[in-house]
Design a protein around this motif. Sequence first.
Motif, PDB file in Angstrom:
ATOM      1  N   PRO A  96       0.325  -9.170 -30.743  1.00 23.63           N
ATOM      2  CA  PRO A  96       1.344  -8.426 -31.504  1.00 23.63           C
ATOM      3  C   PRO A  96       1.314  -6.922 -31.288  1.00 23.63           C
ATOM      4  O   PRO A  96       2.287  -6.239 -31.608  1.00 23.63           O
ATOM      5  N   THR A  97       0.189  -6.386 -30.768  1.00 23.37           N
ATOM      6  CA  THR A  97       0.112  -4.929 -30.575  1.00 23.37           C
ATOM      7  C   THR A  97       0.232  -4.545 -29.108  1.00 23.37           C
ATOM      8  O   THR A  97      -0.050  -3.404 -28.742  1.00 23.37           O
ATOM      9  N   SER A  98       0.660  -5.487 -28.283  1.00 20.15           N
ATOM     10  CA  SER A  98       0.892  -5.165 -26.875  1.00 20.15           C
ATOM     11  C   SER A  98       1.948  -4.066 -26.771  1.00 20.15           C
ATOM     12  O   SER A  98       3.044  -4.191 -27.289  1.00 20.15           O
ATOM     13  N   GLY A  99       1.590  -2.972 -26.114  1.00 17.06           N
ATOM     14  CA  GLY A  99       2.550  -1.884 -25.934  1.00 17.06           C
ATOM     15  C   GLY A  99       2.727  -0.986 -27.143  1.00 17.06           C
ATOM     16  O   GLY A  99       3.657  -0.180 -27.169  1.00 17.06           O
ATOM     17  N   LEU A 100       1.837  -1.095 -28.149  1.00 13.46           N
ATOM     18  CA  LEU A 100       1.981  -0.261 -29.354  1.00 13.46           C
ATOM     19  C   LEU A 100       0.969   0.877 -29.355  1.00 13.46           C
ATOM     20  O   LEU A 100      -0.190   0.714 -28.960  1.00 13.46           O
ATOM     21  N   ASP A 101       1.410   2.028 -29.822  1.00 13.66           N
ATOM     22  CA  ASP A 101       0.516   3.164 -29.980  1.00 13.66           C
ATOM     23  C   ASP A 101      -0.335   2.985 -31.233  1.00 13.66           C
ATOM     24  O   ASP A 101      -0.222   1.984 -31.954  1.00 13.66           O
ATOM     25  N   TYR A 102      -1.204   3.971 -31.496  1.00 12.20           N
ATOM     26  CA  TYR A 102      -2.144   3.853 -32.603  1.00 12.20           C
ATOM     27  C   TYR A 102      -1.435   3.734 -33.945  1.00 12.20           C
ATOM     28  O   TYR A 102      -1.773   2.875 -34.774  1.00 12.20           O
ATOM     29  N   LYS A 103      -0.426   4.573 -34.164  1.00 17.05           N
ATOM     30  CA  LYS A 103       0.280   4.558 -35.454  1.00 17.05           C
ATOM     31  C   LYS A 103       0.926   3.201 -35.713  1.00 17.05           C
ATOM     32  O   LYS A 103       0.797   2.639 -36.804  1.00 17.05           O
ATOM     33  N   HIS A 104       1.602   2.665 -34.706  1.00 17.49           N
ATOM     34  CA  HIS A 104       2.292   1.395 -34.907  1.00 17.49           C
ATOM     35  C   HIS A 104       1.314   0.208 -34.920  1.00 17.49           C
ATOM     36  O   HIS A 104       1.594  -0.811 -35.542  1.00 17.49           O
ATOM     37  N   MET A 105       0.172   0.363 -34.254  1.00 14.79           N
ATOM     38  CA  MET A 105      -0.872  -0.656 -34.390  1.00 14.79           C
ATOM     39  C   MET A 105      -1.342  -0.738 -35.837  1.00 14.79           C
ATOM     40  O   MET A 105      -1.510  -1.837 -36.394  1.00 14.79           O
ATOM     41  N   SER A 163       0.822  -1.214   0.000  1.00 12.92           N
ATOM     42  CA  SER A 163       0.000   0.000   0.000  1.00 12.92           C
ATOM     43  C   SER A 163       0.857   1.266   0.000  1.00 12.92           C
ATOM     44  O   SER A 163       0.767   2.104   0.895  1.00 12.92           O
ATOM     45  N   PRO A 164       1.714   1.431  -1.028  1.00 10.53           N
ATOM     46  CA  PRO A 164       2.602   2.595  -1.068  1.00 10.53           C
ATOM     47  C   PRO A 164       1.828   3.882  -1.345  1.00 10.53           C
ATOM     48  O   PRO A 164       0.685   3.849  -1.818  1.00 10.53           O
ATOM     49  N   ASP A 165       2.448   5.025  -1.063  1.00 16.33           N
ATOM     50  CA  ASP A 165       1.800   6.312  -1.351  1.00 16.33           C
ATOM     51  C   ASP A 165       1.580   6.487  -2.847  1.00 16.33           C
ATOM     52  O   ASP A 165       0.584   7.071  -3.271  1.00 16.33           O
ATOM     53  N   ILE A 166       2.550   5.988  -3.633  1.00 12.92           N
ATOM     54  CA  ILE A 166       2.556   6.227  -5.076  1.00 12.92           C
ATOM     55  C   ILE A 166       2.612   4.898  -5.818  1.00 12.92           C
ATOM     56  O   ILE A 166       3.414   4.023  -5.469  1.00 12.92           O
ATOM     57  N   TYR A 167       1.762   4.750  -6.834  1.00  7.83           N
ATOM     58  CA  TYR A 167       1.816   3.595  -7.738  1.00  7.83           C
ATOM     59  C   TYR A 167       2.276   4.069  -9.111  1.00  7.83           C
ATOM     60  O   TYR A 167       1.753   5.061  -9.643  1.00  7.83           O
ATOM     61  N   VAL A 168       3.255   3.368  -9.663  1.00 13.25           N
ATOM     62  CA  VAL A 168       3.737   3.650 -11.013  1.00 13.25           C
ATOM     63  C   VAL A 168       3.481   2.418 -11.863  1.00 13.25           C
ATOM     64  O   VAL A 168       3.990   1.330 -11.560  1.00 13.25           O
ATOM     65  N   LEU A 169       2.680   2.560 -12.904  1.00 16.62           N
ATOM     66  CA  LEU A 169       2.302   1.427 -13.741  1.00 16.62           C
ATOM     67  C   LEU A 169       2.722   1.684 -15.187  1.00 16.62           C
ATOM     68  O   LEU A 169       2.395   2.740 -15.752  1.00 16.62           O
ATOM     69  N   ASP A 170       3.445   0.738 -15.757  1.00 16.12           N
ATOM     70  CA  ASP A 170       3.917   0.859 -17.139  1.00 16.12           C
ATOM     71  C   ASP A 170       3.160  -0.131 -18.010  1.00 16.12           C
ATOM     72  O   ASP A 170       3.390  -1.337 -17.931  1.00 16.12           O
ATOM     73  N   GLU A 171       2.236   0.372 -18.816  1.00 12.02           N
ATOM     74  CA  GLU A 171       1.396  -0.467 -19.694  1.00 12.02           C
ATOM     75  C   GLU A 171       0.742  -1.616 -18.916  1.00 12.02           C
ATOM     76  O   GLU A 171       0.858  -2.787 -19.306  1.00 12.02           O
ATOM     77  N   PRO A 172       0.015  -1.352 -17.846  1.00 12.56           N
ATOM     78  CA  PRO A 172      -0.517  -2.440 -17.017  1.00 12.56           C
ATOM     79  C   PRO A 172      -1.603  -3.266 -17.685  1.00 12.56           C
ATOM     80  O   PRO A 172      -1.859  -4.401 -17.290  1.00 12.56           O
ATOM     81  N   SER A 173      -2.254  -2.710 -18.722  1.00 14.77           N
ATOM     82  CA  SER A 173      -3.361  -3.428 -19.365  1.00 14.77           C
ATOM     83  C   SER A 173      -2.942  -4.178 -20.614  1.00 14.77           C
ATOM     84  O   SER A 173      -3.775  -4.807 -21.270  1.00 14.77           O
ATOM     85  N   SER A 174      -1.651  -4.150 -20.956  1.00 11.00           N
ATOM     86  CA  SER A 174      -1.218  -4.586 -22.296  1.00 11.00           C
ATOM     87  C   SER A 174      -1.559  -6.036 -22.605  1.00 11.00           C
ATOM     88  O   SER A 174      -1.772  -6.385 -23.757  1.00 11.00           O
ATOM     89  N   ASN A 175      -1.617  -6.910 -21.582  1.00 12.46           N
ATOM     90  CA  ASN A 175      -1.881  -8.327 -21.846  1.00 12.46           C
ATOM     91  C   ASN A 175      -3.186  -8.813 -21.224  1.00 12.46           C
ATOM     92  O   ASN A 175      -3.381 -10.022 -21.056  1.00 12.46           O
ATOM     93  N   LEU A 176      -4.064  -7.883 -20.869  1.00  8.42           N
ATOM     94  CA  LEU A 176      -5.290  -8.254 -20.166  1.00  8.42           C
ATOM     95  C   LEU A 176      -6.486  -8.327 -21.105  1.00  8.42           C
ATOM     96  O   LEU A 176      -6.609  -7.535 -22.037  1.00  8.42           O
TER      97      LEU A 176
END
Length: 482
Positions: A429-438, A163-176
């Motif tokens: 194949p588009t995990s972590g890709l922006d719209y252009k690269h998708m 339960s930290p004060d700050i959460y940092v998430l990097d692409e947390p939804s990419s494989n969900l």
Amino acid sequence: MIEIKNLSFTYSNENSTETAASLNNLNLTIPSGQVVVLCGESGCGKTTVTRLINGLIPRYYEGTITGNVFINGKDISKLQLYEISKNVGSVFQNPRSQFFNVDTTSEITFCLENFGLPENDIKERLNLVTKQFNLDSLLNRCIFNLSGGQKQKIACASVSMLSPDIYVLDEPSSNLDIDSVLELRDIIKTWKSEGHTIIISEHRLYYLKDIADRYVYMRNGRIEKDFPANEFEKISSSERKKLGLRTLDTISLKEAIDYISEVVNDNAKRSPRSPASQITLHNFNFAYKKGTEILHIKEAVIPAHKITAIVGNNGAGKSTFARCLCGLEKKCGEIIFNDKKLNAANRLNISYMVMQDVNHQLFTDSVEEEIRISMANEDEEQIDKILYDLDLYNVKESHPMSLSGGQKQRVAIACALASEKDIIIFDEPTSGLDYKHMLQVSEILKRLQQAGKSIYVITHDMELIMDCCTDVICIENGNILK
């Protein structure tokens, strides 16, 4: 509160394309309790900002740095990493990179055990997090047997334990899958209601609507725009696409399937499916060693020479199905393709699979060499064309493992394109890709299909499905739904 003042950073490895994600005179203030989304095209510097906040820069990722980062008024350059970790919890794009245990329950409780909390306190916190994340079915499981999305949920739960004060998430939804994304949304809402500060580097934006307080848009290592949520959500679809950003609208799996069904039915009226345009599966059953049966498909027919989306919830058996289809798993039935019975060895010869975790299939010292070894016959012009098509030419001499997650994904796709195999399978194949690269990936898939290839795409990306897929296979509990 988080304060980044006059911060510039350049990664130290001269051959690393992380220099593309270097930061230039960055200034950013995030008050306590805010949910801030870092957005922008791949390589714009989003992940670099998260590494500054959680202290991985410069302790793990070395480079030249000027300026300061303050967490709750303290300069983190003067703090030890374990001190930072009490205040900042991180969830990385690839959850495997933060696991220390082989079973899920031990992984979830590891951080509290590491800080020496009493056993009863750990059990109490575990019960709370289990309820928050709906984890009952994932406890006491082998981490290596989980799907990518399930691993991501375990990573989120383990960070939540402290339960930290700050959460940092990097692409947390990419494989969900969609259901798991909605569960993640609920968790973020809970964290926000508890007063936590949350920084999310993300391409999939729809699930953060009505949660985010700000959207910080980055380009070339700079903050180009800082939108309050109400202003960002008013941006037109065309303007958002120009910025390289994904949709803010939720597209359900049913909407995507209904859309493709209309396309399939129209195509079928014009050109009925022949035996040559399908693959027949016989006794497609499979269980991992000492595990229960994951696939139990007695008989099924799937499209060939199409772009077929393989959909279903996390853990439904999609990746296992793909591994069996391409012959990576030997003891899994047989297929009939082009009037030939193909065992696992035959399938390996005609198939190529881009894995969900592409780190497992990048071997050489440069992007260009990675593509070259995938070719049956070297063709320098073809290599250059593939590099240009996937926006990789400027990093062709870089080491693949030095690239960002989205760039690695595109390198693996480039290798698949170079292989010229008849059956090509893509796992997210588009995990972590922006719209252009998708869109670039979508065009590559269309081109492969036009060349007569059979394309199978495991994906939770509804935008990709609606842009390029011609057919859909839905897998549930190891079966293909009719």
